[in-house]
Every structure is written in structure tokens, then in C-alpha cells.
Design a protein around this motif. Structure first.
Motif, mmCIF file in Angstrom:
data_model
loop_
_atom_site.group_PDB
_atom_site.id
_atom_site.type_symbol
_atom_site.label_atom_id
_atom_site.label_comp_id
_atom_site.label_asym_id
_atom_site.label_seq_id
_atom_site.Cartn_x
_atom_site.Cartn_y
_atom_site.Cartn_z
ATOM 1 N N ARG A 661 7.513 25.319 41.428
ATOM 2 C CA ARG A 661 8.523 25.814 40.526
ATOM 3 C C ARG A 661 9.298 24.763 40.045
ATOM 4 N N SER A 665 9.670 24.593 36.000
ATOM 5 C CA SER A 665 10.585 25.477 35.251
ATOM 6 C C SER A 665 11.291 24.545 34.033
ATOM 7 N N LYS A 667 14.287 24.788 33.342
ATOM 8 C CA LYS A 667 15.664 24.045 33.859
ATOM 9 C C LYS A 667 15.235 22.582 34.542
ATOM 10 N N VAL A 679 18.694 27.462 40.572
ATOM 11 C CA VAL A 679 18.728 26.783 39.452
ATOM 12 C C VAL A 679 19.775 26.617 38.638
#
Length: 680
Positions: A661, A665, A667, A679
Motif C-alpha cells: 500500500r 498509493s 499519497k 494517509v
């Protein structure tokens, strides 16, 4: 040094009955024996055709018959014959006696011949690789095509190239020679079955990378580590005994018929350029002692007395490998790993004879070489010390015919110097500069064709995986049998953090390792360091994982005239004590701390309020130790920098699913706390 270049083969592929010319490879010195050269030229002139490989129930099956045994014994003293390279003739090295020949005939059910021809050793060494196969190996992209569950390793699977493993494992103990099998059954007893799983994988002669081995110094790791070690030692012993058995048998046949023309018989192609066939690369003397002691225990020899005399003097006197370490303030795994002799420079040979095992034997009469990467690289360079100038004459031809390489505790070697290990691999299976008593007429064709590196099996064992290990495994391990690699799903170590400390992970973008180093450094210089300078609090513990990063950050802080002290692997004890005191008292804002220093000393740094992990540690157990150093400060902070290229380290710390992740991601900032990951 790149991948080995393909060399045009003189040997024909299987199915072609044209016999290859028996010539000493050009360009490396040495010459072909005159008598061998004369015979070769005569046969080349008439274009001698090669016989098809003998069926398992004919000549190969007859080599251990009672009749041939009687002839061998009767003729054993008539005419000595040059055989096992570097092997001085003695009673122990002569033709097999009654006990040894009985081992050759121990399959009373008549299934021996079929087993011998189909065993993995015979299949592996009798295959003649073609130029097409060589080119395919050099071009392959190491894409693993199949996977099977690793039944004995939690949340893990084996992925591989080449032929898929059927059912994961095959019980090959039935193919092991009588004395070995009986001795292992008696020595290991009910532990034998647990060893057979990894032993059968080793016996496939594939390259193996097992980078989730629980080491003996971690809690619950002793039994697992011992099982893996027993498996590769059993495989090495089986390989050596099979190799020796064929050579001794052929020597006896030539004594019986000294005028026999061996050029028309493939069964006499039984040797390499030199005798050593197995290489153990280990990081510490204490680990080498553990391996050698177990090797002796697993060897079915009638004479074992006093074999450890000189060895004990150089590698330690203790006979109890499970002895509890002296209690200290260090973690238990540190005390276990560094118990005993922690010297990292050793190199010696082990020779097997009919009845005994000899340690510290001459390299060219040895079957096994045990070495640290440092000592072996010094030997390759022709120096006693790595800092001295090399000698003009360098002698490392004993590495030319290595067929099995075991690198155990590769993660510890990484903490020493990975470049030493890489340099050793680059010199394996090179053409020798001298003959070393070799009978060129009996050298296997794939040695003469400079294809030995495609037959060498590499077994790489570590407690964790790194990019450096991947580079070595993918680039310098080119076994034609294929390769297997362990893939594991990790749960992470965040649960071991004792206090509530927000851990902020900041991701930066990079497309290559070189770019990642520069991007990481740029982020620290432009965004992190200015904030540290502006803050009046200080007490920043700055952790770096590599020596290169340590030097780079040290030079930068010096150029900025920053208030800092440092602890690296080369820092003197006096400077370390001073740095720890200054940092604890707040006299210095920053303490620069390297992973190698933590590995070798496991200091508990006091006074830290802000932990900056410039690069994640390779050893996952170090992460909670570092975070737990923040103590009880009210303003505790932890900042970690990473890129997508740090996935291997990241998944061991935060877990595989969380790591995926973080790298995928959109972010770039994440916070780990007790509630999980958020996040930003």
C-alpha cells in the motif's frame, strides 16, 4: 565483471556420437601430457566415433560387480595411475577395500543399476550443455515460471525456473550410498525426515536462494537452522562420496588393464581441473566451527580421533555448541551470534580418505574448501592482508572445479563486506594456470568447453533478502538446472514497539538505485536538515543503513559546521563513549549512527527525542530497538524516508500488505500508530 561470455563448445550435444577432442584449454598456461597428446592426435586422425552412453544395466552396472572387485584387489599394486587431482597415493587413497566395495553393492534388490543411472548426481554431471542452452541462460530474465508451497515455512512459497518441482519435494534418501544412509539414519534418528525436505531440494542441483532462514541466534531458530545446515551438509557429503567413488573405481579398472584406451569410454570422464568440489563461504570462525563439527558428525568414518586438535586451537576449545552465553545487557541474539571466536579471516581444506577426514589439508588434495570471503579474496589477490599490494604470482586454481557453493549466513557477510563475496564468485570456475597433476583425458567435456559455471550449484542462505543478494543470484548464478527462490509474506515488527510513538513515513520518487541515493540525500539536505537547524530542541538520532550513506552525511554535516557527533563501525571506543555522553547531555544536536555499528555493538542510545531513519535497516529486529530508544520524552517523533525501491526492507518492518500500500498509493506520507496506518 559481467556475466560469463559464451564460448564455442567442442563437445557435441547429447545424441551426437562424435567424441570431443581432449585438449587442454588454451590461453592459461600449462601443457597437455606428451603421452596423452600422442594418443589424442592418433585418434583425431582416424576420426574415432564416440560410443553411446552405456545403459544402466550394462557397463555402468558392472563397475561394482564382485568379479571386478576381485580383479581390482588383485591388481591394485601392479601399476599406479594418475587420478584424483593432487591426490598423493596412500593406503587411504587407494582402491576401495572390502568395506567400501560392499557399500557399492549394498542394493540387494537388484535395483542399484537403474537407481545409479537415474540419480540426480549422475543425471546432472552427465548432461552435455549445448551452445543454444548457454545462450538461453545468458539471455534469460530470471522470470520465475512456477510456484509451490513451502510446506515447512509459514506463509512462504518456492518460485522457480526450469522444470517444476513435483509436489514440492521428493524423498531422495533411497539414492544415497549405503554407509552414508545408514550413518544418517543412526545419527539423526527421528530428525531425519525434517532434513529430507531441504535435502531433496539441494539434490535437484538447482541454484537455491533461501532468504528467510531463521538463524540459530534468534529465539526458536536453533532447531530450524540446524535442520537446514544438516541438509546442505548431507548434500555436499553425498556429492563428494559419489565423485570419489567413480574416480576410485576407474583408477582400479586402469590398474587392472593399464593399456586400456580410455578415449572410447565415456565412463572415464570423471574429473575436473582440480580436486576440490565443494566451497563453504561463512562469515565467522564460530560459525565455521559449528559447520565443521557437524560435518564430522555426519561423516561415516571409522577414524575420527584427534581430527579436531589443531582446529580447536584456531577456532575455539568449547565442545558444547549449545552453551549459554555470558549474561550481559545486550540482546540475547547478539550474545549468541558473537559468542566464541568472531574472527572473519580463515581458509582451509578438508580431505576425505577411505577411513578418515583430514582438516587443513593441501588445497589441491582437498574435497572441501571452508573460507570466509575476506580470506579467500586475499588469497585470490595474493596478499596476506587486504590492504597490502598483491603479489605477482597468485594461486587460486583450486577454485576452478568447484561444483557446489554454499553461502550460509549471507546477511552477516553483508554486514562485513559484500564486495569480497562478489569478487570470489567472479573467480569461480575460471581456467587454471597450471595442470596440478590433472589427466586431461579424464576431464569432463564441460570443463574443457569452459562451461563449468553452468553446472555449479549455488545455495545462498540468509535471514533476509537484499538487492545485493538478488544481483549476485541473478547475475552470477547460471545453473542450467534452473533456480528456486523462497518468497515470504511478512507480518512486520511494529507490534514490538513498546510505547506509542507516531511513525511518519515519507516517500520520495526514484526510478533507479543511483537516482534513489541522490534523491534521498537531496531530501535530507533541503527539507530535513534546515528544520533541525531551526529547532532549539536537538537530540536527533540520525540512523543510516549503509557505509556509503554514513560517509556522505558525515561530510555534509561537516561542511555545514553542524553540531553533531557520530558512531560508525570504524569509530574508536574512546570516541564512541564521548559521543554517547555528549548526545545524552545535549551538547551535540545530532548523533549520526550506522547500522553496522549497531550490528557489532547493539548500543542503547540514551537521550534521543527525534529519530530520523535516513534509510531503513536491513535487519528487521533493529527497527523496534531504534524506536524504543526514544524513551519517555513528551515530544517523541520518528521520521522515516523510503522509496518504492525499498520494498524488500519495508515489508519486513510494516508487513507485506501494508508495504504494498505504501509503495502503490498516490499519497506520499503515511503515519503508523496503534490504530494502524493513516494517509496524509
Amino acid at each position: 565483471m559481467g556475466k560469463p561470455k559464451p564460448v564455442s563448445a567442442t563437445a557435441a550435444p547429447r545424441g551426437n556420437k562424435r567424441r570431443p577432442k581432449r585438449t587442454w584449454p588454451a590461453g592459461k598456461g600449462g601443457s597437455e601430457p606428451r603421452e596423452d597428446k600422442r594418443k589424442r592426435q592418433e585418434l583425431d586422425d582416424v576420426g574415432l566415433a564416440e560410443e553411446a552412453p552405456p545403459p544402466p544395466d550394462s557397463s555402468l552396472g558392472k563397475i561394482f560387480s564382485a568379479e571386478s572387485r576381485a580383479m581390482e584387489v588383485a591388481q591394485c599394486e601392479k601399476q599406479p595411475h594418475r587420478s584424483f587431482q593432487g591426490l598423493e597415493q596412500s593406503d587411504e587413497d587407494a582402491i576401495p577395500g572390502e568395506d567400501e566395495t560392499n557399500d557399492m553393492m549394498d542394493n540387494e534388490d537388484g535395483a542399484f543399476h537403474e537407481m545409479e543411472a537415474s540419480c540426480s548426481f549422475h543425471r546432472h554431471v552427465s548432461h552435455i550443455i549445448t551452445n543454444e542452452e548457454v545462450n538461453a541462460l545468458l539471455k534469460q530474465k530470471n522470470k520465475f515460471k512456477w510456484e509451490v508451497p513451502a510446506e515447512d515455512i509459514l506463509k512462504s512459497k518456492w518460485v522457480g525456473t526450469g522444470e517444476e518441482m513435483e509436489g514440492g519435494y521428493v524423498d531422495l534418501i533411497g539414492g544415497v550410498k549405503g554407509k552414508l544412509r545408514e550413518h544418517w539414519q543412526n545419527t539423526l534418528s527421528d530428525q531425519l525426515n525434517s532434513r529430507l525436505k531441504f535435502f531433496s531440494l539441494c539434490s535437484s542441483y538447482r541454484d537455491i536462494m533461501h532468504c528467510n532462514k531463521k538463524p540459530f541466534y534468534l529465539k526458536g531458530g536453533s532447531a530450524v537452522d540446524s535442520s537446514t545446515m544438516d541438509s546442505y551438509l548431507m548434500h555436499a557429503l553425498n556429492h563428494i562420496h559419489r565423485t570419489r567413488e567413480i574416480v576410485v573405481k576407474n583408477d582400479a579398472k586402469l590398474r587392472t588393464d593399464p593399456n586400456k584406451d580410455i578415449l572410447d569410454d565415456n565412463s572415464f570422464l570423471d574429473q575436473g581441473f582440480t580436486r576440490p568440489k565443494v566451497l563453504f563461504l561463512l562469515p565467522l570462525k564460530s560459525i565455521a566451527r559449528r559447520v565443521v563439527k557437524r560435518l564430522i558428525q555426519l561423516s561415516p568414518l571409522s577414524q575420527k580421533d584427534d581430527v579436531m586438535g589443531k582446529f580447536k586451537k584456531e577456532f575455539g576449545e568449547s565442545d558444547d555448541e549449545e552453551e549459554e552465553p555470558v549474561q550481559s545487557s545486550k540482546p540475547a541474539d547478539f550474545d549468541l551470534l558473537f559468542a566464541g571466536d568472531t574472527g572473519d579471516k580463515f581458509l582451509f581444506g578438508i580431505k576425505y580418505t577411505k577411513k578418515s577426514i583430514k582438516l587443513f589439508s593441501n588445497f589441491y588434495s582437498s574435497d572441501i574448501i571452508v573460507a570466509s570471503p575476506l580470506a579467500l579474496r586475499c588469497k585470490i589477490n595474493g596478499v596476506e592482508d587486504e590492504e597490502k599490494e598483491p603479489n605477482k604470482e597468485r594461486d587460486f586454481d583450486f577454485l576452478s572445479s568447484i561444483e557446489i557453493v554454499v553461502v550460509d549466513h549471507a546477511d552477516v557477510i553483508l554486514m562485513q563486506s559484500w564486495s569480497h563475496l562478489y569478487a570470489v564468485f567472479e573467480q569461480l570456475n575460471q581456467l587454471p594456470s597450471k595442470e596440478h597433476g590433472t589427466n586431461v583425458m579424464r576431464i569432463r567435456p564441460w570443463y574443457l568447453d569452459q562451461h563449468a559455471c553452468y553446472y555449479r550449484q549455488t545455495i545462498l542462505l540468509s535471514s533476509y533478502l537484499t538487492p545485493e543478494m538478488n544481483v549476485l543470484f541473478n547475475g552470477l548464478c547460471l545453473n542450467y538446472e534452473g533456480k528456486v527462490k523462497l518468497v515470504t509474506e511478512y507480518k512486520g515488527v511494529l507490534s514490538k514497539i513498546q510505547s506509542e510513538v507516531p511513525q511518519v513515513y515519507e516517500r520520495f520518487d526514484a526510478s533507479s538505485i543511483t537516482e534513489a541515493d541522490d534523491a534521498r540525500f537531496d531530501r535530507f539536505c533541503k527539507k530535513v536538515y534546515p528544520k533541525i537547524q531551526e529547532s532549539d530542541e536537538g537530540r536527533v538520532l540520525l540512523f543510516v543503513s549503509s557505509y556509503f550513506e554514513y560517509i556522505r552525511i558525515r561530510n555534509f554535516l561537516k561542511s555545514q559546521e553542524a553540531s553533531f557527533c557520530r558512531i560508525g563501525e570504524t569509530t574508536s571506543q574512546q570516541d564512541i563513549s564521548r559521543a554517547r555522553l555528549w548526545f545524552f547531555e545535549g551538547k551535540k544536536k545530532i548523533l549520526l549512527y550506522s547500522e553496522r555499528s549497531h550490528f557489532y555493538h547493539r548500543y542503547k542510545i540514551r537521550g534521543a527525542h527525534h529519530l530520523v531513519i535516513y534509510s531503513l535497516p536491513g535487519r528487521k529486529e533493529f527497527y523496534p530497538e531504534l524506536v524504543n530508544m526514544l524513551g519517555e520524552s513528551e515530544n517523541r517523533k520518528c521520521t522515516i524516508f523510503f522509496s518504492r525501491l525499498d520494498l524488500l526492507k519495508l515489508e519486513r518492518i510494516v508487513g507485506t500488505s501494508a508495504a504494498q500500500r505504501l509503495v502503490s498509493s498516490d499519497k506520499s506520507m503515511f503515519v503508523f500508530a496503534d490504530a494502524g496506518v493513516s494517509v496524509r
